[in-house]
Design an enzyme around this catalytic site. Structure first.
Site, PDB file in Angstrom:
ATOM      1  N   VAL A  17      45.251  78.197  23.048  1.00  0.00           N
ATOM      2  CA  VAL A  17      44.121  77.305  23.360  1.00  0.00           C
ATOM      3  C   VAL A  17      44.222  76.786  24.793  1.00  0.00           C
ATOM      4  CG1 VAL A  17      42.904  75.182  22.707  1.00  0.00           C
ATOM      5  CG2 VAL A  17      43.902  76.634  20.923  1.00  0.00           C
ATOM      6  N   ARG A  48      56.488  74.913  28.264  1.00  0.00           N
ATOM      7  CA  ARG A  48      57.898  75.037  27.886  1.00  0.00           C
ATOM      8  C   ARG A  48      58.592  76.113  28.719  1.00  0.00           C
ATOM      9  NH1 ARG A  48      58.564  74.558  21.569  1.00  0.00           N
ATOM     10  NH2 ARG A  48      57.540  76.578  21.711  1.00  0.00           N
ATOM     11  N   ARG A  49      57.838  77.156  29.077  1.00  0.00           N
ATOM     12  CA  ARG A  49      58.441  78.260  29.843  1.00  0.00           C
ATOM     13  C   ARG A  49      57.771  78.348  31.220  1.00  0.00           C
ATOM     14  NH1 ARG A  49      57.606  83.309  27.108  1.00  0.00           N
ATOM     15  NH2 ARG A  49      55.924  82.303  25.992  1.00  0.00           N
ATOM     16  N   LYS A 107      45.240  68.999  14.363  1.00  0.00           N
ATOM     17  CA  LYS A 107      44.845  68.448  13.041  1.00  0.00           C
ATOM     18  C   LYS A 107      46.021  67.906  12.260  1.00  0.00           C
ATOM     19  CE  LYS A 107      44.990  72.888  13.498  1.00  0.00           C
ATOM     20  NZ  LYS A 107      44.281  74.118  13.378  1.00  0.00           N
ATOM     21  N   VAL A 134      39.090  70.360  13.798  1.00  0.00           N
ATOM     22  CA  VAL A 134      38.481  70.807  12.539  1.00  0.00           C
ATOM     23  C   VAL A 134      37.432  71.885  12.829  1.00  0.00           C
ATOM     24  CG1 VAL A 134      37.233  70.144  10.451  1.00  0.00           C
ATOM     25  CG2 VAL A 134      38.825  68.536  11.504  1.00  0.00           C
ATOM     26  N   LYS A 207      42.651  69.306   7.690  1.00  0.00           N
ATOM     27  CA  LYS A 207      41.242  69.233   8.095  1.00  0.00           C
ATOM     28  C   LYS A 207      40.420  68.488   7.039  1.00  0.00           C
ATOM     29  CE  LYS A 207      41.610  73.498  10.765  1.00  0.00           C
ATOM     30  NZ  LYS A 207      41.591  74.965  10.678  1.00  0.00           N
TER      31      LYS A 207
HETATM   32  N1  LIG Z   1      44.747  78.789  17.838  1.00  0.00           N
HETATM   33  C1  LIG Z   1      43.674  78.311  17.211  1.00  0.00           C
HETATM   34  O1  LIG Z   1      42.794  79.059  16.770  1.00  0.00           O
HETATM   35  C2  LIG Z   1      43.501  76.855  17.040  1.00  0.00           C
HETATM   36  C3  LIG Z   1      44.492  75.954  17.350  1.00  0.00           C
HETATM   37  N2  LIG Z   1      44.284  74.608  17.161  1.00  0.00           N
HETATM   38  C4  LIG Z   1      45.328  73.663  17.488  1.00  0.00           C
HETATM   39  O2  LIG Z   1      45.547  73.695  18.897  1.00  0.00           O
HETATM   40  C5  LIG Z   1      46.907  73.368  19.159  1.00  0.00           C
HETATM   41  C6  LIG Z   1      47.515  74.489  19.991  1.00  0.00           C
HETATM   42  O3  LIG Z   1      47.424  75.698  19.263  1.00  0.00           O
HETATM   43  P1  LIG Z   1      47.725  77.120  19.948  1.00  0.00           P
HETATM   44  O4  LIG Z   1      47.299  77.099  21.357  1.00  0.00           O
HETATM   45  O5  LIG Z   1      47.169  78.125  19.018  1.00  0.00           O
HETATM   46  O6  LIG Z   1      49.320  77.156  19.844  1.00  0.00           O
HETATM   47  P2  LIG Z   1      50.335  77.954  20.780  1.00  0.00           P
HETATM   48  O7  LIG Z   1      51.624  77.979  20.061  1.00  0.00           O
HETATM   49  O8  LIG Z   1      49.720  79.220  21.244  1.00  0.00           O
HETATM   50  O9  LIG Z   1      50.439  76.983  22.060  1.00  0.00           O
HETATM   51  C7  LIG Z   1      51.188  75.808  22.109  1.00  0.00           C
HETATM   52  C8  LIG Z   1      51.903  75.803  23.445  1.00  0.00           C
HETATM   53  O10 LIG Z   1      52.549  74.543  23.639  1.00  0.00           O
HETATM   54  C9  LIG Z   1      53.799  74.806  24.275  1.00  0.00           C
HETATM   55  N3  LIG Z   1      54.679  73.674  24.038  1.00  0.00           N
HETATM   56  C10 LIG Z   1      55.357  73.349  22.904  1.00  0.00           C
HETATM   57  N4  LIG Z   1      56.055  72.211  23.118  1.00  0.00           N
HETATM   58  C11 LIG Z   1      55.812  71.835  24.377  1.00  0.00           C
HETATM   59  C12 LIG Z   1      56.250  70.745  25.167  1.00  0.00           C
HETATM   60  N5  LIG Z   1      57.093  69.835  24.704  1.00  0.00           N
HETATM   61  N6  LIG Z   1      55.801  70.644  26.434  1.00  0.00           N
HETATM   62  C13 LIG Z   1      54.936  71.567  26.937  1.00  0.00           C
HETATM   63  N7  LIG Z   1      54.491  72.632  26.247  1.00  0.00           N
HETATM   64  C14 LIG Z   1      54.940  72.749  24.978  1.00  0.00           C
HETATM   65  C15 LIG Z   1      54.286  76.106  23.640  1.00  0.00           C
HETATM   66  O11 LIG Z   1      55.244  76.736  24.468  1.00  0.00           O
HETATM   67  C16 LIG Z   1      52.984  76.899  23.538  1.00  0.00           C
HETATM   68  O12 LIG Z   1      52.766  77.695  24.686  1.00  0.00           O
HETATM   69  C17 LIG Z   1      47.571  73.167  17.788  1.00  0.00           C
HETATM   70  O13 LIG Z   1      47.532  71.800  17.470  1.00  0.00           O
HETATM   71  C18 LIG Z   1      46.665  73.952  16.854  1.00  0.00           C
HETATM   72  O14 LIG Z   1      46.722  73.464  15.541  1.00  0.00           O
HETATM   73  C19 LIG Z   1      43.100  74.105  16.694  1.00  0.00           C
HETATM   74  C20 LIG Z   1      42.078  74.935  16.365  1.00  0.00           C
HETATM   75  C21 LIG Z   1      42.205  76.381  16.477  1.00  0.00           C
HETATM   76  N1  LIG Z   2      45.133  78.361  12.201  1.00  0.00           N
HETATM   77  C1  LIG Z   2      43.840  77.757  12.191  1.00  0.00           C
HETATM   78  C2  LIG Z   2      43.352  77.582  13.586  1.00  0.00           C
HETATM   79  C3  LIG Z   2      42.236  76.655  13.684  1.00  0.00           C
HETATM   80  O1  LIG Z   2      42.242  75.531  13.247  1.00  0.00           O
HETATM   81  C4  LIG Z   2      42.873  78.655  11.417  1.00  0.00           C
HETATM   82  O2  LIG Z   2      43.234  79.797  11.131  1.00  0.00           O
HETATM   83  O3  LIG Z   2      41.781  78.193  11.095  1.00  0.00           O
HETATM   84 NA    NA Z   3      35.091  71.537  15.525  1.00  0.00          NA
END
Ligand SMILES: NC(=O)C1=CN([C@@H]2O[C@H](COP(=O)(O)OP(=O)(O)OC[C@H]3O[C@@H](n4cnc5c(N)ncnc54)[C@H](O)[C@@H]3O)[C@@H](O)[C@H]2O)C=CC1
Ligand SMILES: N[C@@H](CC=O)C(=O)O
Ligand code: NA
Length: 430
Positions: A17, A48-49, A107, A134, A207
Site C-alpha cells: 500500500v 524497515r529495509r 483495521k 474497511v 472490519k
Molecule cells: N494490501 C491490501 O490489500 C490492504 C492492506 N491494508 C492494510 O494496510 C496496511 C499495510 O498493508 P500492506 O502494504 O499490504 O503490508 P506490507 O507488509 O506490504 O507493508 C508493510 C510495510 O511496513 C514495513 N514496516 C514494518 N514495520 C515497520 C517499521 N517499524 N517501520 C517502518 N516500516 C515498517 C514493512 O517492511 C513493509 O514494507 C496494513 O494495516 C493492512 O492491513 C488495508 C486494506 C487493503
Molecule cells: N487482506 C485484506 C486486505 C484488505 O483489507 C483482504 O484480503 O481483504
Molecule cells: Na474503504
C-alpha cells in the site's frame, strides 16, 4: 486562495500500500495541490529495509527511525501503512502528541484500539481517518459516518475480505485447490502479511467490529464479533450449495436486534442464492449492503484489496485531513453514544444447511427429525442419498436461533445412527 507553504506528510511503511501511496502522491501532485488548496510534500518515509531501491522516492527521505520522524514537529499528516498493533499504535499516539493528524489503513489496530486512539486525537485536536481499513477502495466509512449520519442503520451485510473471496471464487468457478488460490491472492498483494488473518476471518471480524461501531454509534470490540474462518469449506460444500442454487461466501453481518436494544456482529462462511447480488462478486472484489430506516437498501461495490485501490482510499483521507487542517477544523470523530450491548451468537436467528453421515436403515430419518423438533428447529427440506448401508442426509432448516441449532447438532452427535456431522453452514440472503 492557494497556500504556497506545503503541508508535510510522513509515510510509515512502504510495502504494497505504502509504495502506491508514494507513487500517486508524486504523479498526481498538481491535482492534489489544487484539490487541497496547498501543496503536499512527502517529508519522510519510514521503512524497515533502507537499502531496497524504491522507484520515485528520494533516498534522502528514507529513514528506519519512524519514531524520530513522527516526533519531528513539522509533520502535518502521518500516513500509517505498517500494519499490526505495535509499533503502529505507539507511532500514531506519538504523532498526535506532536501535532500531526493520522490516516491509517490498519483495521486490526482500529478494531482493537480505535476508541483510545480517537480519544487521543480529540485531546490534541487532530483527525484520525481510516477509510482504507474497511473494504479497500470502496467508500464505506465516510458514507456511514457522514452521508448516513441523519438516518438509522439497521443492518450491514457483505463481503469485506478480498483474499477469501478470491479463494472461494477460484474454488467454485475453476475447482482450484485452497493453497493454489491462496498463493495467487498473496502474489497479487491482497493477503495480509500473515494470511491466517484472512482465511480464519480475523481480518473480516476487525472490519465488522469497525463497521458495526460506526453504523450503530456504539462500541463493538473485536472479541464481540463471532468469527469462523473459511479453511474448512470443501468441494463437497460447493457441490451441495450448487444443488440448492447457491454459492458460498465469507460474510460479515452486523445487525440491530428486532427489539432494537442490542446489536450482533458475525463473520462466517454462508450459502447465498445465486440470484443474490453478493453471489456474483468475483475475485478480490468486496460488496457491502447497508440497510437504513429512511434510505432503504444501499449497495457498495468495488476493489476491496490491493495496493493501488487501497492507496486511493488513503489519498482520499489525506485530502480530507489536509482540507480540515487548512480550515482549522477537524472531521467527525468517534460516535459511540448509544452504548448498545452486543448479543451473543446464540441469539442470532438464521437458516442452516446441515450435512450428516447416517446409517441407512429404517427409522433414522424419523429419529433425526425428532431431534430437530425437540429443539424447536423446523425443517424446510431433507435430501437423502445412500449406498452400502450408509447414507448422507442434507437438512435445510427454517429460521431458528443459533443456540437452538447448536443444541440440535449436539444431540444429533449423540445418536448412534449418526456417524458424523460433515458440515454445518448458515444460509443467508433469502
Ligand atoms: N494490501 C491490501 O490489500 C490492504 C492492506 N491494508 C492494510 O494496510 C496496511 C499495510 O498493508 P500492506 O502494504 O499490504 O503490508 P506490507 O507488509 O506490504 O507493508 C508493510 C510495510 O511496513 C514495513 N514496516 C514494518 N514495520 C515497520 C517499521 N517499524 N517501520 C517502518 N516500516 C515498517 C514493512 O517492511 C513493509 O514494507 C496494513 O494495516 C493492512 O492491513 C488495508 C486494506 C487493503
Ligand atoms: N487482506 C485484506 C486486505 C484488505 O483489507 C483482504 O484480503 O481483504
Ligand atoms: Na474503504
Amino acid at each position: 486562495m492557494m497556500r504556497t507553504r506545503p503541508l508535510k506528510v510522513a509515510l510509515l511503511g512502504c510495502g504494497v500500500v505504502g509504495s502506491e501511496v508514494a507513487r500517486i502522491m508524486t504523479t498526481h501532485a498538481d491535482d492534489l495541490t489544487a484539490r487541497i488548496g496547498a501543496p503536499v510534500e512527502l517529508a519522510g518515509v519510514a521503512v524497515r529495509r533502507p537499502s531496497k531501491v524504491r522507484a520515485g522516492i528520494d533516498p534522502a527521505l528514507v529513514t528506519t527511525d519512524a519514531t524520530a520522524l513522527v516526533k519531528r514537529g513539522d509533520i502535518d499528516v502521518v500516513i500509517e501503512v505498517i500494519g499490526g498493533i505495535e509499533p503502529a499504535r505507539a507511532l500514531i499516539t506519538t504523532a498526535f502528541e506532536h501535532g500531526a493528524s493520522v490516516v491509517s489503513a490498519n483495521k486490526a489496530l482500529i478494531a482493537q484500539d480505535g476508541a483510545a486512539l480517537h480519544a487521543t486525537a480529540e485531546q490534541h485536536g487532530r483527525d484520525l481517518y481510516y477509510e482504507a481499513a474497511v473494504a479497500g477502495a470502496i467508500p464505506l466509512i465516510r458514507p456511514l459516518r457522514e452521508s448516513l449520519a441523519g438516518d438509522k442503520v439497521n443492518r450491514v451485510l457483505g463481503i469485506v475480505n478480498g483474499t477469501t473471496n478470491f479463494i472461494l471464487d477460484k474454488m467454485d468457478s475453476t475447482g482450484a485447490g485452497y493453497q493454489e488460490a491462496l498463493d495467487e491472492a498473496t502474489a497479487l498483494g491482497y493477503a495480509e502479511a500473515d494470511p491466517t488473518a484472512d482465511v480464519e476471518g480475523f481480518d473480516a471480524a476487525a472490519k465488522a467490529a469497525i463497521l458495526a461501531g460506526i453504523a450503530f454509534h456504539t462500541r463493538v470490540r473485536l472479541d464481540d464479533v463471532y468469527r469462523e474462518g473459511m479453511t474448512e469449506v470443501t468441494a463437497a460444500d460447493f457441490a451441495s450449495a450448487k444443488r440448492m442454487g447457491c454459492t458460498i461466501k465469507l460474510l460479515a453481518i452486523c445487525e440491530r436486534a428486532a427489539h432494537g436494544g442490542s446489536v450482533t456482529a458475525r463473520v462466517h462462511p454462508a450459502m447465498i442464492p445465486l440470484s443474490h447480488p453478493l453471489a456474483s462478486v468475483r475475485e478480490a472484489y468486496n460488496a457491502v449492503f447497508v440497510e437504513a430506516e429512511a434510505a432503504g437498501q444501499l449497495m457498495f461495490y468495488g476493489p476491496g484489496a490491493g495496493g493501488a485501490p487501497t492507496a486511493s482510499a488513503v489519498l482520499g483521507d489525506l485530502v480530507a485531513v489536509c482540507r480540515n487542517k487548512l480550515g482549522e477544523a477537524t472531521g467527525p470523530g468517534d460516535s459511540a453514544y448509544t452504548q448498545l450491548p452486543v448479543s451473543p451468537m446464540g441469539e442470532v436467528v438464521t437458516r442452516y444447511h446441515i450435512s450428516l453421515d447416517v446409517a441407512d436403515k429404517p427409522g433414522v430419518l424419523a429419529q433425526v427429525a425428532t431431534v430437530f423438533a425437540e429443539h424447536g428447529v423446523s425443517i424446510d427440506t431433507v435430501r437423502q442419498t445412500g449406498k452400502d448401508g450408509e447414507a448422507s442426509l442434507v437438512v435445510v432448516t427454517h429460521r431458528a436461533p443459533d443456540a437452538a441449532l447448536s443444541g440440535t447438532v449436539e444431540a444429533l452427535r449423540r445418536l448412534d445412527t449418526v456417524r458424523g456431522v460433515a458440515s454445518i453452514m448458515r444460509v443467508e440472503g433469502e
